[in-house]
Design a protein around this motif. Structure first.
Motif, mmCIF file in Angstrom:
data_model
loop_
_atom_site.group_PDB
_atom_site.id
_atom_site.type_symbol
_atom_site.label_atom_id
_atom_site.label_comp_id
_atom_site.label_asym_id
_atom_site.label_seq_id
_atom_site.Cartn_x
_atom_site.Cartn_y
_atom_site.Cartn_z
ATOM 1 N N GLN A 16 0.830 -1.204 0.000
ATOM 2 C CA GLN A 16 0.000 0.000 0.000
ATOM 3 C C GLN A 16 0.868 1.260 0.000
ATOM 4 O OE1 GLN A 16 -2.275 -1.494 3.454
ATOM 5 N NE2 GLN A 16 -4.042 -0.526 2.458
ATOM 6 N N TYR A 17 1.894 1.259 0.840
ATOM 7 C CA TYR A 17 2.821 2.399 0.876
ATOM 8 C C TYR A 17 3.451 2.606 -0.499
ATOM 9 C CZ TYR A 17 7.093 5.023 1.624
ATOM 10 O OH TYR A 17 8.105 5.948 1.514
ATOM 11 N N GLN A 19 2.358 1.731 -3.388
ATOM 12 C CA GLN A 19 1.345 2.203 -4.333
ATOM 13 C C GLN A 19 1.238 3.727 -4.279
ATOM 14 O OE1 GLN A 19 -2.588 0.457 -3.820
ATOM 15 N NE2 GLN A 19 -3.571 2.263 -4.708
ATOM 16 N N VAL A 20 1.178 4.277 -3.076
ATOM 17 C CA VAL A 20 1.068 5.726 -2.917
ATOM 18 C C VAL A 20 2.335 6.412 -3.419
ATOM 19 C CG1 VAL A 20 0.873 7.605 -1.232
ATOM 20 C CG2 VAL A 20 -0.578 5.563 -1.020
ATOM 21 N N GLN A 21 3.491 5.871 -3.060
ATOM 22 C CA GLN A 21 4.746 6.488 -3.494
ATOM 23 C C GLN A 21 4.901 6.455 -5.009
ATOM 24 O OE1 GLN A 21 7.122 8.235 -1.640
ATOM 25 N NE2 GLN A 21 5.366 8.135 -0.284
ATOM 26 N N GLU A 23 2.545 6.423 -7.216
ATOM 27 C CA GLU A 23 1.607 7.372 -7.821
ATOM 28 C C GLU A 23 2.079 8.813 -7.665
ATOM 29 O OE1 GLU A 23 -2.921 9.036 -7.162
ATOM 30 O OE2 GLU A 23 -2.463 6.998 -6.501
ATOM 31 N N LEU A 66 -1.778 14.326 -1.147
ATOM 32 C CA LEU A 66 -1.681 13.026 -0.482
ATOM 33 C C LEU A 66 -3.029 12.417 -0.125
ATOM 34 C CD1 LEU A 66 0.171 10.827 0.669
ATOM 35 C CD2 LEU A 66 0.237 12.136 2.802
ATOM 36 N N ALA A 69 -4.634 10.120 -2.719
ATOM 37 C CA ALA A 69 -3.836 8.911 -2.951
ATOM 38 C C ALA A 69 -3.983 7.932 -1.789
ATOM 39 C CB ALA A 69 -2.373 9.276 -3.163
ATOM 40 N N LEU A 70 -4.060 8.447 -0.571
ATOM 41 C CA LEU A 70 -4.275 7.563 0.582
ATOM 42 C C LEU A 70 -5.636 6.892 0.500
ATOM 43 C CD1 LEU A 70 -2.814 9.669 3.542
ATOM 44 C CD2 LEU A 70 -1.776 7.702 2.404
ATOM 45 N N ALA A 73 -5.631 4.044 -1.902
ATOM 46 C CA ALA A 73 -4.904 2.874 -1.391
ATOM 47 C C ALA A 73 -5.554 2.294 -0.134
ATOM 48 C CB ALA A 73 -3.453 3.250 -1.105
#
Length: 90
Positions: A16-17, A19-21, A23, A66, A69-70, A73
Motif C-alpha cells: 500500500q505504501y 502504491q502511494v509512493q 503514484e 496526499l 492517494a491515501l 490505497a
C-alpha cells in the motif's frame, strides 16, 4: 517553524505504501516543503516519519495531493505532529 510528523499506520502494508509512493513520487523526489521522509515496517503495520518546513506546507500537501492517494490505497491514518526543536545532518 519546522514540524515533524509520525504516521503509525496500523494494518498498512508495504504494498500500500509503495502504491502511494509510485503514484505521487515515481522519481523519489520530495515535494516542495518536505525536508525529510523515512518509512519502514512498524509493530503493527507501516511507519512514516517526515519533517516539513512548516505546518502550512504539510497541510497543503496533504489537502491537495496526499489525501486522495491515501484514499485510493485504502489508507486512513492521522499523523502525530510535533514542533521540531532541532535536527542533525552530516
Amino acid at each position: 517553524m519546522s514540524v515533524g510528523l509520525i504516521f503509525n499506520a496500523s494494518g498498512v502494508t508495504q504494498a500500500q505504501y509503495d502504491q502511494v509512493q509510485k503514484e505521487l513520487h515515481p522519481d523519489h523526489k520530495a515535494p516542495a516543503g518536505m525536508l525529510f521522509h523515512a518509512a519502514g515496517p512498524g509493530a503493527n503495520g507501516w511507519r512514516v516519519v517526515e519533517v516539513w518546513e512548516s505546518q502550512e506546507a504539510a497541510d497543503s500537501y496533504f489537502k491537495n495531493t496526499l489525501g486522495a492517494a491515501l484514499q485510493k490505497a485504502n489508507i486512513s491514518v492521522r499523523p502525530e505532529a510535533f514542533p521540531v526543536h532541532s535536527t542533525m545532518q552530516p
